[in-house]
Design an enzyme around this catalytic site. Structure first.
Site, mmCIF file in Angstrom:
data_model
loop_
_atom_site.group_PDB
_atom_site.id
_atom_site.type_symbol
_atom_site.label_atom_id
_atom_site.label_comp_id
_atom_site.label_asym_id
_atom_site.label_seq_id
_atom_site.Cartn_x
_atom_site.Cartn_y
_atom_site.Cartn_z
ATOM 1 N N HIS A 186 33.164 11.014 34.362
ATOM 2 C CA HIS A 186 33.337 10.524 32.994
ATOM 3 C C HIS A 186 34.719 9.878 33.015
ATOM 4 O O HIS A 186 35.736 10.573 33.038
ATOM 5 C CB HIS A 186 33.270 11.675 31.988
ATOM 6 C CG HIS A 186 33.467 11.234 30.577
ATOM 7 N ND1 HIS A 186 32.568 11.519 29.576
ATOM 8 C CD2 HIS A 186 34.455 10.511 29.983
ATOM 9 C CE1 HIS A 186 32.994 10.991 28.432
ATOM 10 N NE2 HIS A 186 34.149 10.373 28.654
ATOM 11 N N ASP A 202 22.814 9.971 28.348
ATOM 12 C CA ASP A 202 23.914 10.818 27.867
ATOM 13 C C ASP A 202 23.478 11.577 26.617
ATOM 14 O O ASP A 202 24.280 11.784 25.697
ATOM 15 C CB ASP A 202 25.171 9.976 27.610
ATOM 16 C CG ASP A 202 26.414 10.826 27.383
ATOM 17 O OD1 ASP A 202 26.419 11.987 27.825
ATOM 18 O OD2 ASP A 202 27.363 10.339 26.754
HETATM 19 O O1 DOR Z 1 29.879 11.618 23.452
HETATM 20 C C1 DOR Z 1 29.762 12.441 24.345
HETATM 21 N N1 DOR Z 1 29.376 13.696 24.086
HETATM 22 N N2 DOR Z 1 30.073 12.094 25.608
HETATM 23 C C2 DOR Z 1 30.076 12.998 26.607
HETATM 24 O O2 DOR Z 1 30.252 12.610 27.752
HETATM 25 C C3 DOR Z 1 29.913 14.434 26.301
HETATM 26 C C4 DOR Z 1 29.040 14.572 25.148
HETATM 27 C C5 DOR Z 1 28.808 15.975 24.638
HETATM 28 O O3 DOR Z 1 28.584 16.862 25.469
HETATM 29 O O4 DOR Z 1 28.772 16.158 23.436
#
Ligand code: DOR
Length: 437
Positions: free
Chosen positions: A177, A302
């Site tokens: 990431h 994601d």
């Molecule tokens: O927006 C996000 N939420 N990006 C991530 O990489 C993690 C994720 C989460 O786990 O809520």
């Protein structure tokens, strides 16, 4: 297991061509593809006239919240959403509770998934500043996840001096990431007090993403280490990779970074908030081109569900992330039907390439000897995304109301029908994915 014959779909073949024919499945594997197959009476038959048969989607980046955060999502509800969305395998991230940073935590997830998952599953081990021995030995895992930014606690590994030893030892895939945490912290202070969620894209700006992607590629080059860049979000990173991407590095993009942009904040507020953030509209176009040109290798959602109550807390207290597994395939197929790309490209980005990149044997193509993980889609029927039909526990989507085609009609996992015309078969269980080292 009774053999299964799918009659008369348009079958996507490995060369990207379509065959109007039949396909026979025995013991969970594809055994024959031919214009016409004759079978004995002891065979289940699906009449798939008018439908298109694609390899099941492999979603290589999801956050399914179990164990520990089941109030947002769990492996059962998430895998129901997968089945409905044509996703037959997923690779899940380590930011659960406990964090997936040890063999014991991997074992726990594998056990839970074997009990609860309707589709196939694989898990990342998360890097911390201290768990290098676990990163070297944990098994089976699809790779090591490093949160270079946008995380907190033990999973945040943001200093180059902490990241480098992980690249230096071992040879398994590292997925990053890529956001520069130091710049995020500095910009959070600069913009403190602003509660318009659109500020999120400015705080975690394009340079935040570019800095980290550059560092990851530099380390990957130095140690010739297999690197995967998760959810690439900016045109400047795509341009950087176009010029500097070693052959052993891959990158992915999400449907939301292709199809949504900063204009979404006005319409859906914090539901548009994710990390890395949505970008200005010109980035959509550059990311599309990079995908078409192979600079970006494949697609991941994601899937990161949060409850509506959490999202309603208001920026900056609202969590980042949005769900995705049940809309990704129709979103992309709708783009294909609009002429943006081809159906076979969509399948290449959503099935074939993820299988190849993560070395998952016998998946991602429709081919004799391959696992019967398949999805029959209807490319001729546009239906809106309806909140009440969602399977994800969070019960919302940033794409509500979008009129999409290419919706899964039947999803098959290991030769079993797990979803058919609005109904899930919740008795079916997927299998643990294997990763060839
Ligand atoms: O927006 C996000 N939420 N990006 C991530 O990489 C993690 C994720 C989460 O786990 O809520």
């Amino acid at each position: 297991m009774t053999p299964l014959l799918i009659r008369h779909p348009r079958i996507l073949l490995p060369d990207g061509e379509f065959l109007l024919g039949d396909i026979l499945i025995e013991q969970g594997q594809i055994v024959q593809i031919a214009p016409e197959i004759t079978v004995s009476s002891a065979t289940n038959i699906i009449d798939a006239t008018g439908l298109t048969l694609l390899p099941g989607v492999i979603d290589p980046q999801v956050h399914f919240r179990e164990p520990g955060l089941e109030y947002k999502e769990d492996l059962f509800t998430a895998s129901c959403a997968c089945a409905k969305g044509g996703v037959t395998s997923f690779l899940e991230m380590p930011n659960t509770r406990p964090l997936t940073t040890t063999q014991a935590a991997i074992d726990q997830k594998l056990h839970l998934a074997s009990q609860k998952c309707l589709v196939n599953y694989g898990f990342f081990i998360g890097a911390t500043a201290e768990n290098l021995p676990d990163l070297l030995t944990a098994n089976p895992v699809c790779g090591i996840k490093i949160f270079m930014g946008s995380s907190h606690g033990a999973l945040l590994v943001s200093q180059a001096a902490q990241i480098e030893p992980i690249f230096a030892q071992g040879d398994r895939l590292i997925a990053v990431h890529a956001e520069d945490q130091a710049r995020i912290l500095q910009r959070r202070q600069e913009f403190a007090g602003i509660t318009d969620p659109a500020i999120h894209s400015q705080i975690q700006d394009e340079i935040v993403a570019l800095n980290a992607t550059k560092l990851a590629v530099k380390l990957s080059r130095k140690y010739q280490r297999r690197l995967h860049i998760l959810h690439l979000s900016t045109g400047i990173e795509a341009q950087f990779l176009r010029e500097n991407k070693p052959s052993w590095v891959t990158a992915e993009v999400t449907p939301q970074h292709l199809l949504l942009n900063t204009e979404a904040y006005e319409k859906i507020g914090t539901l548009a908030q994710m990390n890395p953030p949505l970008r200005s509209p010109d980035n959509n176009q550059i990311l599309w081109q990079a995908l078409l040109d192979g600079v970006i290798d494949f697609i991941a959602t994601d899937h990161a569900p949060h409850t509506l109550e959490e999202k309603a807390k208001g920026y900056p207290n609202s969590p980042s992330g949005m769900p995705g597994v049940e809309t990704s395939l129709p979103l992309m197929l709708t783009q294909a039907m609009a002429g943006k790309c081809s159906v076979s490209q969509v399948s290449h980005w959503m099935s074939t390439k993820p299988a190849e990149a993560y070395k998952i044997p016998n998946k991602g193509l429709i081919k004799p000897g391959y696992d019967a993980d398949l999805v029959l889609v209807d490319l001729d029927n546009y239906c809106p995304v309806l909140r009440e039909e969602l399977q994800t526990k969070c019960a919302w989507t940033p794409f509500e109301g979008w009129n999409l085609t290419g919706w899964p009609v039947i999803t098959i996992v290991g030769g079993n029908i797990v979803y058919e015309r609005g109904k899930l078969n919740t008795e079916i269980r997927g299998k643990a994915l294997r990763f060839v080292q």
